[in-house]
Each structure stands twice: as C-alpha cells, then as structure tokens.
Design an enzyme around this catalytic site. Structure first.
Site, short mmCIF file in Angstrom:
data_model
loop_
_atom_site.label_atom_id
_atom_site.label_comp_id
_atom_site.label_asym_id
_atom_site.label_seq_id
_atom_site.Cartn_x
_atom_site.Cartn_y
_atom_site.Cartn_z
NE ARG A 30 26.27 -72.74 -42.61
CZ ARG A 30 27.23 -74.55 -42.04
NH1 ARG A 30 28.26 -73.77 -41.21
NH2 ARG A 30 26.77 -75.23 -41.43
CB ILE A 66 22.63 -76.36 -40.18
CG1 ILE A 66 22.35 -75.45 -41.86
CG2 ILE A 66 23.50 -76.06 -39.99
CD1 ILE A 66 22.93 -73.81 -41.43
CB SER A 67 24.36 -78.92 -45.86
OG SER A 67 22.98 -79.20 -46.14
CD GLN A 68 31.25 -80.02 -45.82
OE1 GLN A 68 31.17 -81.27 -45.36
NE2 GLN A 68 32.29 -80.14 -46.13
#
Ligand code: SAH
Length: 225
Positions: free
Chosen positions: A46, A72-74
């Site tokens: 990530r 950016i998503s969790q």
C-alpha cells in the site's frame, strides 16, 4: 561483535516483515478472513499508492488523502469489498473509481482482467504508471464517467464501485452478467452509507446489505484535471 552491513540489511527486512504481519493481523481482526484475499493484499504494498506527507501512515487501517481531493480507502474496507465480490480467476471485473489504483491492484491478483475508470485524468495517469512499474499487466485504466459503466467492454462478471451513489446505477446493473455480483456503497454522500451487494440472476436482482461505510461521492461527468 560490530554490526556489519549484513546486520543492517537484516534489520530492514525484519522491520518490513513485522510491518506486514501487523497489517495482515489488523485485516483479519476486522473480518478479512478469506485466504486468497489476504494473500492478494500481502503481495501489494500500500506504501506504493500513498505518496507525500501521508506515506508514513500507509500501513495503518485508515483512509488517506490522494490528489484531486479524493481518498484511498481504508485497507480493511478494501479487503471486505474484495471478499464480498467473490472474484474468481476467470472473471472480468469493472471498477468505478480508480483513485490511487490500490483496490484495482489487489483485485488484479484474483481475476483475469480488470477495467478501472476514473473521472480524473491525473489519477488515471498516475495509477497506470504504477501498474506498469509493479508489472500488473491485466489492468486497463481509462478516463470515463463510471456512472455510465463501460459499455464497450460489458458485460462484466463483477463490478465494484468505490464511490457512493444514491442508488445502484442503472447502467451498471445492465452491464452485469447473469450470475454476476456488484458491490456498491449507496446513500447520501455527506452521510454514512450502506455497502450493498447485488447479485444478478435470470429473474432479476437480489440485494443484501453488508455494513456501514463512508466514501467520496460518485459524481457525474469528467473532472477538470
Ligand atoms: N478505489 C480507489 C479509491 C477511490 S476514491 C483506491 O483504491 O484508491 C473514489 C474515486 O471515484 C475518486 O478517485 C473519484 O474521482 C472517482 N469517481 C467519482 N465519481 C466518478 C465517476 N462518475 N466516474 C469515475 N470515477 C468517479
């Protein structure tokens, strides 16, 4: 004994392994338990998708800002959505909302081909460069208004929408194969939304509610940048 260069390398590798272990532990704790999904997430760093001032927080289970005012998503939400999509190795997937490219990169390890679209050209260009650098050759990224789907490549086995719509968009439902699955957050953009899973069968669509989430809104039309 004095620390030689070899010891320094070992420390670096040790730290990375520990960081990875913590990252995967967090995912499991939050319900990401499917081994194939965890393996796909283990392979994609990530940290590559978060740059600038937030890069030191890349391994925390939190959404982070990316260019064009997006996020950016969790990681746990990426994992849970990927899991809910029940992707198979022969599937063709459509993602609406490329953003950083992280979700697409995770899915790329689980399916045959993924098309991902974003309304911001800058995000698509940067994500494409990353996919190339990471050798992810089964992702096609393009600038498009995803609320209309991607008619030229339809139908899809799986569709994942990573921006919140008021309702499951009609064009996307129409581009889902019979037997296909779509995962989409629905509800008002400034409130908590509900992640739903839609299954298409011969006679129509079945809906089930998965959990509460918070996404940036699905906006019609292309972005300025
Ligand atoms: N999946 C991304 C996070 C997406 S954030 C990741 O893994 O990083 C939501 C994204 O949806 C934003 O980049 C936003 O530009 C995009 N978006 C919003 N409305 C859209 C639309 N109509 N068509 C395509 N992309 C859209």
């Amino acid at each position: 004994m004095n620390a030689g260069p070899g010891d320094v390398d070992d420390d670096g590798a040790g730290e990375e392994a520990e960081r990875k272990m913590r990252f995967l532990f967090q995912l499991r704790q939050r319900g990401v338990t499917e081994p194939a999904v965890l393996a796909a997430m283990e392979k994609i760093d990530r940290g590559e998708f978060v740059r600038g001032q937030f890069s030191d927080r890349a391994y925390e289970d939190t959404p982070l800002p990316i260019p064009c005012g997006q996020t950016i998503s969790q990681p746990s939400v990426v994992g849970l959505m990927t899991q809910a999509l029940e992707v198979g190795p022969r599937d063709t997937v459509l993602e609406i909302g490329t953003g950083s490219g992280y979700q697409a990169a995770v899915l790329a390890g689980l399916c045959r081909r993924i098309y991902t679209v974003d309304r911001h050209r800058r995000l698509v260009t940067e994500a494409e460069a990353l996919f190339r650098r990471l050798g992810l050759t089964n992702i096609t990224a393009q600038v498009a208004d995803g609320s209309r789907g991607l008619p030229e490549q339809a139908p899809f086995d799986r569709i994942i929408v990573t921006a919140a719509a008021e309702d499951a968009p009609g064009p996307l439902l129409a581009q889902l194969k019979i037997g296909g699955i779509m995962v989409v957050p629905v509800g008002q953009s400034d409130a908590v939304q509900t992640l739903i899973r839609v299954r298409r069968h011969e006679g129509g669509f079945d809906y089930d509610e998965l959990r509460q989430v918070r996404f940036v809104p699905l906006v019609e039309g292309l972005g300025q940048t």
